[in-house]
Scaffold this motif. Structure first.
Motif, PDB file in Angstrom:
ATOM      1  N   GLY A 146      -2.406  12.259   1.604  1.00 61.67           N
ATOM      2  CA  GLY A 146      -1.409  12.896   2.258  1.00 61.67           C
ATOM      3  C   GLY A 146      -0.331  13.554   1.316  1.00 61.67           C
ATOM      4  O   GLY A 146      -0.055  14.855   1.623  1.00 61.67           O
ATOM      5  N   LEU A 147       0.255  12.994   0.623  1.00 59.23           N
ATOM      6  CA  LEU A 147       1.614  13.494  -0.331  1.00 59.23           C
ATOM      7  C   LEU A 147       0.965  14.501  -1.135  1.00 59.23           C
ATOM      8  O   LEU A 147       1.526  15.465  -1.544  1.00 59.23           O
ATOM      9  N   VAL A 148      -0.312  14.212  -1.813  1.00 51.20           N
ATOM     10  CA  VAL A 148      -0.782  15.251  -2.654  1.00 51.20           C
ATOM     11  C   VAL A 148      -1.226  16.458  -1.844  1.00 51.20           C
ATOM     12  O   VAL A 148      -0.737  17.675  -2.344  1.00 51.20           O
ATOM     13  N   ALA A 149      -1.938  16.428  -0.597  1.00 52.75           N
ATOM     14  CA  ALA A 149      -2.002  17.718   0.121  1.00 52.75           C
ATOM     15  C   ALA A 149      -0.840  18.349   0.690  1.00 52.75           C
ATOM     16  O   ALA A 149      -0.952  19.320   0.628  1.00 52.75           O
ATOM     17  N   LEU A 150       0.151  17.740   0.833  1.00 50.99           N
ATOM     18  CA  LEU A 150       1.466  18.170   1.019  1.00 50.99           C
ATOM     19  C   LEU A 150       2.024  19.167  -0.013  1.00 50.99           C
ATOM     20  O   LEU A 150       2.526  19.975   0.265  1.00 50.99           O
ATOM     21  N   SER A 151       1.910  18.361  -1.166  1.00 49.82           N
ATOM     22  CA  SER A 151       2.480  19.221  -2.520  1.00 49.82           C
ATOM     23  C   SER A 151       1.646  20.380  -2.636  1.00 49.82           C
ATOM     24  O   SER A 151       2.124  21.427  -3.071  1.00 49.82           O
ATOM     25  N   ARG A 152       0.389  20.436  -2.472  1.00 53.14           N
ATOM     26  CA  ARG A 152      -0.417  21.438  -2.707  1.00 53.14           C
ATOM     27  C   ARG A 152      -0.215  22.653  -1.810  1.00 53.14           C
ATOM     28  O   ARG A 152      -0.229  23.801  -1.973  1.00 53.14           O
ATOM     29  N   SER A 153       0.029  22.224  -0.305  1.00 49.77           N
ATOM     30  CA  SER A 153       0.386  23.231   0.637  1.00 49.77           C
ATOM     31  C   SER A 153       1.871  24.016   0.223  1.00 49.77           C
ATOM     32  O   SER A 153       1.898  25.170   0.725  1.00 49.77           O
ATOM     33  N   LEU A 154       2.616  22.997  -0.223  1.00 51.86           N
ATOM     34  CA  LEU A 154       4.091  23.600  -0.703  1.00 51.86           C
ATOM     35  C   LEU A 154       3.694  24.743  -1.920  1.00 51.86           C
ATOM     36  O   LEU A 154       4.601  25.739  -1.951  1.00 51.86           O
ATOM     37  N   ARG A 155       2.920  24.279  -2.696  1.00 51.71           N
ATOM     38  CA  ARG A 155       2.680  25.349  -3.865  1.00 51.71           C
ATOM     39  C   ARG A 155       2.009  26.539  -3.421  1.00 51.71           C
ATOM     40  O   ARG A 155       2.079  27.739  -3.692  1.00 51.71           O
ATOM     41  N   GLY A 156       1.243  26.332  -2.116  1.00 51.29           N
ATOM     42  CA  GLY A 156       0.524  27.602  -1.524  1.00 51.29           C
ATOM     43  C   GLY A 156       1.390  28.347  -0.826  1.00 51.29           C
ATOM     44  O   GLY A 156       1.635  29.668  -0.840  1.00 51.29           O
ATOM     45  N   ALA A 157       2.546  27.724  -0.251  1.00 51.68           N
ATOM     46  CA  ALA A 157       3.694  28.354   0.330  1.00 51.68           C
ATOM     47  C   ALA A 157       4.252  29.102  -0.496  1.00 51.68           C
ATOM     48  O   ALA A 157       4.907  30.386  -0.492  1.00 51.68           O
ATOM     49  N   TYR A 158       4.615  28.469  -1.855  1.00 53.68           N
ATOM     50  CA  TYR A 158       5.350  29.117  -2.880  1.00 53.68           C
ATOM     51  C   TYR A 158       4.462  30.454  -3.266  1.00 53.68           C
ATOM     52  O   TYR A 158       5.499  31.570  -3.330  1.00 53.68           O
ATOM     53  N   HIS A 159       3.366  30.403  -3.322  1.00 52.13           N
ATOM     54  CA  HIS A 159       2.600  31.644  -3.834  1.00 52.13           C
ATOM     55  C   HIS A 159       2.760  32.680  -2.704  1.00 52.13           C
ATOM     56  O   HIS A 159       2.787  33.848  -3.232  1.00 52.13           O
ATOM     57  N   ARG A 160       2.450  32.293  -1.610  1.00 49.97           N
ATOM     58  CA  ARG A 160       2.627  33.408  -0.462  1.00 49.97           C
ATOM     59  C   ARG A 160       3.950  34.120  -0.454  1.00 49.97           C
ATOM     60  O   ARG A 160       4.162  35.139  -0.392  1.00 49.97           O
ATOM     61  N   VAL A 161       5.291  33.153  -0.646  1.00 48.29           N
ATOM     62  CA  VAL A 161       6.431  33.801  -0.582  1.00 48.29           C
ATOM     63  C   VAL A 161       6.681  34.693  -1.814  1.00 48.29           C
ATOM     64  O   VAL A 161       7.335  35.768  -1.912  1.00 48.29           O
ATOM     65  N   GLY A 190       0.863  -1.160   0.058  1.00 45.00           N
ATOM     66  CA  GLY A 190      -0.025   0.038   0.037  1.00 45.00           C
ATOM     67  C   GLY A 190       0.855   1.161   0.020  1.00 45.00           C
ATOM     68  O   GLY A 190       0.338   2.099  -0.686  1.00 45.00           O
ATOM     69  N   VAL A 191       1.843   1.208   0.960  1.00 47.26           N
ATOM     70  CA  VAL A 191       2.785   2.481   0.822  1.00 47.26           C
ATOM     71  C   VAL A 191       3.331   2.619  -0.647  1.00 47.26           C
ATOM     72  O   VAL A 191       3.444   3.645  -1.154  1.00 47.26           O
ATOM     73  N   VAL A 192       4.094   1.610  -1.268  1.00 49.16           N
ATOM     74  CA  VAL A 192       4.445   1.530  -2.349  1.00 49.16           C
ATOM     75  C   VAL A 192       3.346   2.250  -3.659  1.00 49.16           C
ATOM     76  O   VAL A 192       3.915   3.074  -4.473  1.00 49.16           O
ATOM     77  N   CYS A 193       2.293   1.597  -3.525  1.00 43.87           N
ATOM     78  CA  CYS A 193       1.193   2.001  -4.315  1.00 43.87           C
ATOM     79  C   CYS A 193       0.816   3.472  -4.364  1.00 43.87           C
ATOM     80  O   CYS A 193       0.742   4.213  -5.286  1.00 43.87           O
ATOM     81  N   GLY A 194       0.709   3.789  -2.784  1.00 46.12           N
ATOM     82  CA  GLY A 194       0.697   5.177  -2.560  1.00 46.12           C
ATOM     83  C   GLY A 194       1.502   6.393  -3.168  1.00 46.12           C
ATOM     84  O   GLY A 194       1.194   7.320  -3.755  1.00 46.12           O
ATOM     85  N   ILE A 195       2.952   6.130  -2.821  1.00 44.93           N
ATOM     86  CA  ILE A 195       4.010   6.723  -3.398  1.00 44.93           C
ATOM     87  C   ILE A 195       4.169   6.707  -4.801  1.00 44.93           C
ATOM     88  O   ILE A 195       4.232   7.904  -5.569  1.00 44.93           O
ATOM     89  N   SER A 196       3.963   5.753  -5.627  1.00 41.55           N
ATOM     90  CA  SER A 196       4.104   5.562  -6.857  1.00 41.55           C
ATOM     91  C   SER A 196       2.760   6.351  -7.513  1.00 41.55           C
ATOM     92  O   SER A 196       3.078   7.102  -8.726  1.00 41.55           O
ATOM     93  N   ALA A 197       1.543   6.205  -7.074  1.00 44.38           N
ATOM     94  CA  ALA A 197       0.566   7.045  -7.561  1.00 44.38           C
ATOM     95  C   ALA A 197       0.868   8.556  -7.560  1.00 44.38           C
ATOM     96  O   ALA A 197       0.456   9.348  -8.403  1.00 44.38           O
ATOM     97  N   THR A 198       1.333   9.096  -6.335  1.00 44.29           N
ATOM     98  CA  THR A 198       1.605  10.468  -6.285  1.00 44.29           C
ATOM     99  C   THR A 198       2.413  10.861  -7.280  1.00 44.29           C
ATOM    100  O   THR A 198       2.366  12.143  -7.771  1.00 44.29           O
ATOM    101  N   ILE A 199       3.741  10.109  -7.404  1.00 46.89           N
ATOM    102  CA  ILE A 199       4.761  10.356  -8.469  1.00 46.89           C
ATOM    103  C   ILE A 199       4.015  10.553  -9.940  1.00 46.89           C
ATOM    104  O   ILE A 199       3.980  11.421 -10.823  1.00 46.89           O
ATOM    105  N   GLY A 200       2.791   9.671 -10.388  1.00 50.44           N
ATOM    106  CA  GLY A 200       2.474   9.655 -11.591  1.00 50.44           C
ATOM    107  C   GLY A 200       1.328  10.801 -11.660  1.00 50.44           C
ATOM    108  O   GLY A 200       1.168  11.553 -12.579  1.00 50.44           O
TER     109      GLY A 200
END
Length: 214
Positions: free
Chosen positions: A112-127, A23-33
């Motif tokens: 979780g990883l997609v939410a983290l990436s979107r939060s980083l994108r939001g941080a980029y816009h704020r900066v 499940g961990v491998v599948c979730g990480i691979s799906a996030t990369i895709g």
């Protein structure tokens, strides 16, 4: 792309995987895709000079049906491959009820990883918005992107990677303290640990480094 990468995560591995690890491998691979798909779509729209288009009517329904069929087929074939690996290695067969954890873990990791990436994108816009007070728009965007990427790298490499890696090293070092019952030293010179080999044989209850130091 997330669906394709998730299905590819069920391809054979060198060692059998548990349901949680799969499940961990599948979730990480799906996030990369997912990231590859988003970046590819953004690049195509930039070069073609097109705006984001809404999906056609019924497209999500077709995708949902196709995704369910593809994931079930990949899971079935993946479990068949894992069964072959366990037979070749003599590993025990896990409880089939644990397969329920596989999609739960995969969805949790992916979300979780997609939410983290979107939060980083939001941080980029704020900066970038804050930097535009002292410099131009393009320079603020470039510098904001560099700052977020560099800060994320420092956070991940210093806090999220070192501690788990050290914990894994300590966990596996405990299992390397003795030779398991029923394991004998090879008699062939062509096998690792055999006569004339470069690595000394491990005596029961003695670590390889302790034996080498002695």
């Amino acid at each position: 792309m997330a669906l394709v990468f998730a299905c590819l995560a069920f391809t054979p591995s060198l060692l059998p995987r548990s349901a949680v690890l799969q499940g961990v491998v599948c979730g990480i691979s799906a996030t990369i895709g997912y990231g590859v798909g988003v970046a590819g779509a953004w690049t195509w729209r930039a070069f073609a000079d097109r705006d984001l288009r809404p999906p056609r009517q019924g497209a999500w329904r077709v995708f949902a049906i196709s995704a369910a069929v593809a994931l079930v087929l990949a899971l079935a074939v993946g479990q068949w491959w894992q069964g072959q690996l366990r037979d070749l290695m003599g590993a025990p067969t896990p409880n089939p009820l644990l397969l329920v954890l596989l999609p739960l873990v995969a969805v949790a990791i992916f979300t979780g990883l997609v939410a983290l990436s979107r939060s980083l994108r939001g941080a980029y816009h704020r900066v970038a918005v804050r930097l535009q007070r002292w410099m131009g728009r393009r320079a603020a965007r470039a510098l904001g992107w560099v700052a977020v990427v560099f800060g994320t790298y420092l956070l991940v490499s210093g806090l999220l990677l070192d501690d788990p890696a050290g914990l894994a090293d300590r966990s596996f070092s405990v299992r390397n303290t003795a030779t398991a019952e029923g394991v004998e030293q090879p008699t062939s010179t062509l096998r690792s640990g055999g006569p004339g080999g470069g690595a000394p044989a491990v005596r029961r209850g003695v670590r390889p480094l302790d034996q080498a130091g002695a």
